[in-house]
Design an enzyme around this catalytic site. Structure first.
Site, PDB file in Angstrom:
ATOM      1  N   GLY A   1      70.799  90.023 -17.707  1.00  0.00           N
ATOM      2  CA  GLY A   1      71.287  90.383 -15.865  1.00  0.00           C
ATOM      3  C   GLY A   1      71.758  90.108 -15.300  1.00  0.00           C
ATOM      4  O   GLY A   1      72.012  89.715 -14.199  1.00  0.00           O
ATOM      5  N   HIS A   2      73.070  89.078 -15.781  1.00  0.00           N
ATOM      6  CA  HIS A   2      73.778  88.599 -15.128  1.00  0.00           C
ATOM      7  C   HIS A   2      75.313  88.926 -15.565  1.00  0.00           C
ATOM      8  O   HIS A   2      75.779  88.670 -16.493  1.00  0.00           O
ATOM      9  CB  HIS A   2      73.436  86.787 -15.579  1.00  0.00           C
ATOM     10  CG  HIS A   2      72.108  86.649 -15.433  1.00  0.00           C
ATOM     11  ND1 HIS A   2      72.073  85.826 -14.407  1.00  0.00           N
ATOM     12  CD2 HIS A   2      70.860  86.251 -16.666  1.00  0.00           C
ATOM     13  CE1 HIS A   2      70.041  85.526 -13.823  1.00  0.00           C
ATOM     14  NE2 HIS A   2      69.851  85.617 -15.067  1.00  0.00           N
TER      15      HIS A   2
ATOM     16  N   ASP B   1      53.859  71.458 -19.079  1.00  0.00           N
ATOM     17  CA  ASP B   1      54.052  73.074 -18.915  1.00  0.00           C
ATOM     18  C   ASP B   1      54.731  74.016 -17.961  1.00  0.00           C
ATOM     19  O   ASP B   1      55.014  74.521 -18.700  1.00  0.00           O
ATOM     20  CB  ASP B   1      52.658  73.685 -18.636  1.00  0.00           C
ATOM     21  CG  ASP B   1      51.102  72.610 -18.526  1.00  0.00           C
ATOM     22  OD1 ASP B   1      51.445  73.039 -20.396  1.00  0.00           O
ATOM     23  OD2 ASP B   1      50.191  72.819 -18.309  1.00  0.00           O
TER      24      ASP B   1
ATOM     25  N   HIS C   1      69.728  94.027 -11.522  1.00  0.00           N
ATOM     26  CA  HIS C   1      69.365  92.635 -12.215  1.00  0.00           C
ATOM     27  C   HIS C   1      68.281  93.099 -14.215  1.00  0.00           C
ATOM     28  O   HIS C   1      69.440  94.709 -14.118  1.00  0.00           O
ATOM     29  CB  HIS C   1      68.557  92.143 -11.122  1.00  0.00           C
ATOM     30  CG  HIS C   1      68.372  90.301 -12.363  1.00  0.00           C
ATOM     31  ND1 HIS C   1      69.190  90.241 -13.223  1.00  0.00           N
ATOM     32  CD2 HIS C   1      66.981  89.466 -12.028  1.00  0.00           C
ATOM     33  CE1 HIS C   1      68.733  88.574 -13.521  1.00  0.00           C
ATOM     34  NE2 HIS C   1      67.761  88.847 -12.939  1.00  0.00           N
TER      35      HIS C   1
ATOM     36  N   ASP D   1      75.779  84.090  -8.250  1.00  0.00           N
ATOM     37  CA  ASP D   1      75.483  83.902  -9.376  1.00  0.00           C
ATOM     38  C   ASP D   1      76.497  83.172 -10.384  1.00  0.00           C
ATOM     39  O   ASP D   1      76.943  84.483 -10.722  1.00  0.00           O
ATOM     40  CB  ASP D   1      74.729  85.049  -9.738  1.00  0.00           C
ATOM     41  CG  ASP D   1      73.999  85.196 -11.318  1.00  0.00           C
ATOM     42  OD1 ASP D   1      73.690  83.584 -11.803  1.00  0.00           O
ATOM     43  OD2 ASP D   1      73.534  86.075 -11.448  1.00  0.00           O
TER      44      ASP D   1
ATOM     45  N   HIS E   1      72.979  79.432  -9.037  1.00  0.00           N
ATOM     46  CA  HIS E   1      72.685  79.619 -10.411  1.00  0.00           C
ATOM     47  C   HIS E   1      73.299  79.145 -11.614  1.00  0.00           C
ATOM     48  O   HIS E   1      73.394  80.431 -12.087  1.00  0.00           O
ATOM     49  CB  HIS E   1      71.833  81.767 -10.347  1.00  0.00           C
ATOM     50  CG  HIS E   1      71.457  81.913  -8.936  1.00  0.00           C
ATOM     51  ND1 HIS E   1      71.029  83.064  -9.171  1.00  0.00           N
ATOM     52  CD2 HIS E   1      70.846  80.759  -7.742  1.00  0.00           C
ATOM     53  CE1 HIS E   1      70.110  83.374  -7.624  1.00  0.00           C
ATOM     54  NE2 HIS E   1      69.929  81.597  -6.869  1.00  0.00           N
TER      55      HIS E   1
ATOM     56  N   HIS F   1      69.944  93.683 -26.606  1.00  0.00           N
ATOM     57  CA  HIS F   1      69.811  92.667 -25.327  1.00  0.00           C
ATOM     58  C   HIS F   1      70.818  92.192 -24.332  1.00  0.00           C
ATOM     59  O   HIS F   1      71.813  92.293 -25.016  1.00  0.00           O
ATOM     60  CB  HIS F   1      69.086  91.051 -25.561  1.00  0.00           C
ATOM     61  CG  HIS F   1      68.763  90.623 -24.841  1.00  0.00           C
ATOM     62  ND1 HIS F   1      67.904  90.923 -23.846  1.00  0.00           N
ATOM     63  CD2 HIS F   1      69.028  89.271 -23.766  1.00  0.00           C
ATOM     64  CE1 HIS F   1      67.718  90.054 -22.406  1.00  0.00           C
ATOM     65  NE2 HIS F   1      68.640  89.672 -22.730  1.00  0.00           N
TER      66      HIS F   1
ATOM     67  N   HIS G   1      61.212  87.614 -11.264  1.00  0.00           N
ATOM     68  CA  HIS G   1      61.005  86.220 -12.187  1.00  0.00           C
ATOM     69  C   HIS G   1      60.950  85.488 -12.134  1.00  0.00           C
ATOM     70  O   HIS G   1      61.149  84.054 -10.885  1.00  0.00           O
ATOM     71  CB  HIS G   1      62.025  86.281 -12.865  1.00  0.00           C
ATOM     72  CG  HIS G   1      63.237  87.491 -14.354  1.00  0.00           C
ATOM     73  ND1 HIS G   1      64.537  87.403 -14.040  1.00  0.00           N
ATOM     74  CD2 HIS G   1      62.138  88.604 -14.312  1.00  0.00           C
ATOM     75  CE1 HIS G   1      64.593  89.036 -13.946  1.00  0.00           C
ATOM     76  NE2 HIS G   1      63.204  89.140 -14.391  1.00  0.00           N
TER      77      HIS G   1
ATOM     78  N   GLY H   1      54.467  68.046 -24.087  1.00  0.00           N
ATOM     79  CA  GLY H   1      52.997  68.160 -23.481  1.00  0.00           C
ATOM     80  C   GLY H   1      53.462  68.825 -22.042  1.00  0.00           C
ATOM     81  O   GLY H   1      52.206  69.487 -20.815  1.00  0.00           O
TER      82      GLY H   1
END
Length: 586
Positions: free
Chosen positions: A396-397, A78, A170, A224, A419, A393, A103, A76
């Site tokens: 972006g890293h 979010d 990115h 990152d 990150h 795909h 993002h 439940g």
């Protein structure tokens, strides 16, 4: 010089930052003896991705305010937002917020937190600002935001911090790294990044700019770490586009491509290929429609006239000329793709000949949900293409070779991996050691730890700050905790058993037979013997505890019912429902 030092240390510029144009050869900022404190926040392991604080003498700069999506067992919930307990009472000391990119894990907590921290001025690229403001429309009672647009090369002065923005590749346009001059020395925050020689709708990495920044003697590199466990070099978007084109060449019917709404580069590829192969494009999904609209208005998304169509125009074209771009590649319950699978979408259904592209890697924890998604599509005779079948795909890293290249370019004295989950941070720290940074100059920290930095050393304080994640459920922020989640798990696992007992307040005896309501535990019509035994035990418990004629402790009686009936039901069923006793005096 003394006046300048006092002004910088006191943050005299406050909420009205000075935009400065400082040449790279400008003298370094005054040096102070105090340490700079760096505090990553966010929870759930990914250190500093959602929020990072720089604190010098009580003057605070915030980098990003993002959210996390809940784990599968957080029923439940979010989303998850950072705990800002450290900032309580320090709102007037917050100089501003700088954003790296658009993002949600970097901007998504703004509506929930901005009013709680005094609504400071924000700095973001044009696309990032557009996404923040569009989302803010969903929260009409929040304060009006003050966001100034910045671009690569801009510099701003915020108290003791001078921030210079520089472009980074990115998988979303307008992504900015941060070069932050502090009183103890220059810091680099790479943002999420990768080195892509052939990006889509973007320029390649500006290595000359990165080398120029490195000449300013980087004290600390915060980099990152998301791809630190992946060997080699990340895939170029050009490779992805070539593989996607193979699908477009051969697809006999509709192409239904699902990806993240904010992955503007991938959306651009799909639109470009649709133009090339004479397909019309329908954008479906609230968040994707919003992000596409913002990107088009800011010219970050290029679409030929007449390519985009509305849902009522679908019937005007054969399936072989239709591309549908939508959300739901992670199997999100209310996203477009899952609603099509469940036949809950208002006009879309899968049919034989459809080619479904899942253009995203599986987020850890979503493996089972994505498998259900793929199976559901295949059962409806559509074909599925995903990243494990072919390279459709690219994350972006940066991966290991790129991360080592960043360290080699920047040549920092100290290194802080950010990150990423803890294992990713450890892998990145090992790459830093291999790249020549001494082990004593590398810190692997977790959310809530306070990192102290000066020109001679970097270390972590023993004392931590609140960093547990705060759960958002509907309009409630922080009112769902571990106890509530435990109750939800109990209800989901073994159900609920409500016992309503009416007691004569003069005699303390049960009147009539207790009523029982069962939800998710047993089917009442098929459990009559169990219910009769339960009613009998409830009457015995109440009459024994309340029938003495003295003052009655109803809380004690409810606890007795809960404990003894719970034990009884477990012996009979090996299940532990949530028992809710209700005692009414009459």
């Amino acid at each position: 010089m003394a006046k300048l030092e006092h002004a910088l240390a006191s943050g005299v510029s406050g909420r009205n930052p000075i935009r400065v144009r400082v040449p790279s050869s400008a003298p370094t900022m005054p040096k102070f003896k105090q340490n700079l404190k760096i505090i990553p926040l966010g929870g759930l392991g990914e250190v500093g991705r959602n929020m990072m604080l720089l604190d010098y003498q009580g003057k605070i700069l915030i980098c990003d305010i993002g959210l996390r999506f809940p784990e599968e067992d957080m029923l439940g919930v979010d989303c998850l937002i950072p705990n800002i307990g450290y900032l309580k009472g320090k709102e007037r000391n917050i100089l501003g917020i700088v954003f790296t990119h658009g993002h949600y894990d970097h901007i998504g907590a703004v509506p929930y937190l901005i009013g709680k921290i005094g609504n400071p001025k924000m700095f973001a690229s044009a696309l990032t600002k557009g996404i923040i403001l569009k989302r803010q429309e969903e929260f009409p009672n929040q304060p009006k935001l003050d966001i100034e647009i910045v671009k690569s090369g801009d510099r701003i002065q915020l108290g003791p911090f001078r921030v210079e923005f520089f472009k980074q590749n990115h998988n979303i346009p307008d992504n900015l790294g941060l070069f932050i001059e502090t009183p103890v020395g220059p810091i680099i925050d790479t943002s999420d990044f990768k080195f892509d020689p052939n990006p889509v709708n973007d320029l390649p990495t500006d290595f000359e700019k990165l080398k120029a920044l490195s000449k300013r003697k980087i004290l600390l590199l915060m980099s990152d770490s998301t791809g630190a466990e992946e060997e080699g070099h990340s895939l170029s978007e050009k490779t992805i586009e070539q593989n996607l084109e193979e699908i477009f060449k051969k697809a006999p019917g509709r192409i239904i491509a699902a990806t993240f709404a904010s992955l503007i580069n991938r959306i651009q590829q799909m639109i470009t290929l649709s133009e090339k192969y004479n397909r019309k494009v329908l954008i479906e999904g609230y968040s994707m429609k919003n992000d596409v609209e913002i990107a088009r208005n800011l010219a970050y998304l290029k679409v030929k006239k007449g390519i985009l169509i509305k849902d009522k125009e679908l019937a005007d074209y054969p399936d072989s000329r239709i591309t549908i771009l939508c959300t739901g590649a992670q199997g999100e319950g209310r996203a477009v793709l899952m609603r099509i699978i469940n036949r809950e979408h208002r006009f879309l259904r899968f049919r034989k000949g459809d080619s479904v592209i899942l253009s995203s890697s599986v987020i850890p924890g979503n493996e089972r949900t994505v498998q259900i998604l793929k199976d559901g599509i295949l059962r409806q005779k559509a074909k599925v293409f995903h990243y494990k079948m072919m390279d459709i795909h690219a994350g972006g890293h940066a991966q290991q070779e790129e991360l080592k290249e960043m360290i080699k370019i920047m040549r920092p004295k100290f290194f802080l991996p950010i990150h990423g989950q803890y294992s990713m941070l450890i892998s990145h720290a090992e790459l830093a050691r291999e790249s020549g940074i001494p082990e004593k100059n590398i810190v692997v920290a977790e959310n809530g730890q306070v990192i102290n930095l000066n020109q001679k050393r970097i270390f972590v304080e023993k004392k931590t700050v609140p960093s547990n994640y705060v759960m958002v459920d509907g309009l409630g922020i922080g009112d769902v905790g571990e106890v509530v989640l435990r109750d939800r798990h109990m209800l989901a696992r073994d159900g609920m058993f409500v016992i309503v007992t009416i007691v004569d307040k003069t005699t303390g005896q049960v009147k009539g037979s207790p009523d029982i309501i069962s939800r998710g535990f047993v089917y009442l019509r098929e459990s009559k013997e169990l219910l009769a035994q339960t009613r009998k035990k409830v009457i015995e418990i109440v009459n024994r505890a309340a029938g003495s004629g003295g003052a009655v402790n109803w809380s004690y009686i409810k606890d007795e019912i809960r404990n003894k009936i719970g034990q009884f039901l477990y012996t009979k069923t090996q299940r532990r429902p949530m028992i809710l006793p209700v005692v009414i005096e009459a």
